[in-house]
Design an enzyme around this catalytic site. Structure first.
Site, PDB file in Angstrom:
ATOM      1  N   PRO A 130     -29.700   6.495 -52.383  1.00  0.00           N
ATOM      2  CA  PRO A 130     -29.309   7.443 -51.341  1.00  0.00           C
ATOM      3  C   PRO A 130     -29.207   8.891 -51.821  1.00  0.00           C
ATOM      4  CG  PRO A 130     -27.370   6.359 -52.209  1.00  0.00           C
ATOM      5  CD  PRO A 130     -28.547   5.772 -52.947  1.00  0.00           C
ATOM      6  N   GLU A 131     -29.811   9.215 -52.967  1.00  0.00           N
ATOM      7  CA  GLU A 131     -29.613  10.538 -53.569  1.00  0.00           C
ATOM      8  C   GLU A 131     -29.998  11.697 -52.650  1.00  0.00           C
ATOM      9  OE1 GLU A 131     -30.312   7.969 -57.313  1.00  0.00           O
ATOM     10  OE2 GLU A 131     -30.754   7.900 -55.170  1.00  0.00           O
ATOM     11  N   LEU A 132     -31.098  11.556 -51.883  1.00  0.00           N
ATOM     12  CA  LEU A 132     -31.537  12.673 -51.050  1.00  0.00           C
ATOM     13  C   LEU A 132     -30.502  13.067 -50.006  1.00  0.00           C
ATOM     14  CD1 LEU A 132     -35.358  12.085 -50.447  1.00  0.00           C
ATOM     15  CD2 LEU A 132     -34.269  13.930 -51.724  1.00  0.00           C
TER      16      LEU A 132
END
Length: 256
Positions: A149-151
């Site tokens: 889920p980094e973005l």
């Protein structure tokens, strides 16, 4: 043997924190990420401690298999975002050091001679997902949530992208990276990212069962098999067959 390693280096006067637990169960070494209050997020201390512990396990002739797991209800929440305020272009040495440390950790398990099985329950996201699928085998709890889920935090999952690309089809891999979609345990098993799915409280016992099977094998043979397995993945067919022929001749000396 039970030991602890790691410390909190977040600032002057910070209290010591045992970020990684190390326990030997006969020839199996169990490494437990131990920051449950942070969902075992990978700060610099834990990243360094785990990298060092894997290296030490690989060099210890008494260790024939490793189980990697996390304390608490989640495996690993990825990078500890609280450290990011210090990892800026104004501090390039720290940025490069952390990137190098993370990159080495994400590839460390597959470069070891000793096989590693991950026992994963709950959240395994970002760098934690990289660790989960970077092990040689993975046992997942039915409560698994695996993804990148980094973005959503304006972060590119740069150092975990290689492992995901090599283990998953491109369309689904890009969907996970670009949308933050999390896979369930059933989906991860269907895609070949995990080997077994069990109840959450059974992940460590199930992983120990795998590790004990490895520990019963002649250690030189399993090291050679693991090394060849990952080498041939990146070789053309003819070169891979030649590498196999070399190991085929070498293994004659492994027989008891």
């Amino acid at each position: 043997m039970t030991a602890t390693t790691g410390e909190n280096r977040a600032g002057t006067g910070a209290q010591s924190e045992q970020v990684l637990l190390v326990e030997d169960r006969d020839a199996v070494r169990v490494l437990t990420l131990n920051r449950p209050h942070k969902r075992n997020a990978l700060n610099t201390a834990l990243t360094r401690a785990l990298n060092d512990a894997l290296t030490t396990a690989d060099r210890d002739p008494g260790v024939r298999a490793v189980v990697l797991t996390g304390n608490g209800r989640g495996f690993c929440a990825g990078a500890d975002l609280s450290e990011f305020s210090a990892l800026t272009p104004d501090n390039p040495e720290a940025v490069l050091e952390r990137a190098d440390l993370t990159a080495r950790l994400q590839t460390r398990m597959q470069r070891m001679g000793v096989p590693v099985v991950a026992a994963v329950r709950g959240a395994a996201v970002g760098g934690g997902a990289g660790l989960a699928i970077g092990a040689d085998m993975t046992v997942a709890g039915t409560d698994l949530k695996l993804g990148y889920p980094e973005l959503r935090h304006s972060i590119v999952p740069a150092l975990v992208m290689t492992g995901l690309q090599r283990q998953l089809g491109r369309k689904l891999a890009f969907e996970m990276i670009s949308t933050g979609r999390l896979l369930t345990a059933a989906e991860a098993a269907e895609q070949g990212l995990v080997n077994r799915v069990v109840e959450p409280d059974e992940v460590v016992p199930a992983a120990m069962e795998v590790a004990r099977q490895w520990a019963a094998v002649e250690p030189r043979a399993i090291r050679a098999a693991k090394d060849l397995f990952y080498r041939v993945a990146d070789l053309p067919t003819e070169a891979a067959m030649r590498a196999g022929q070399d190991v085929n001749a070498l293994m004659r000396g492994f027989r008891r």
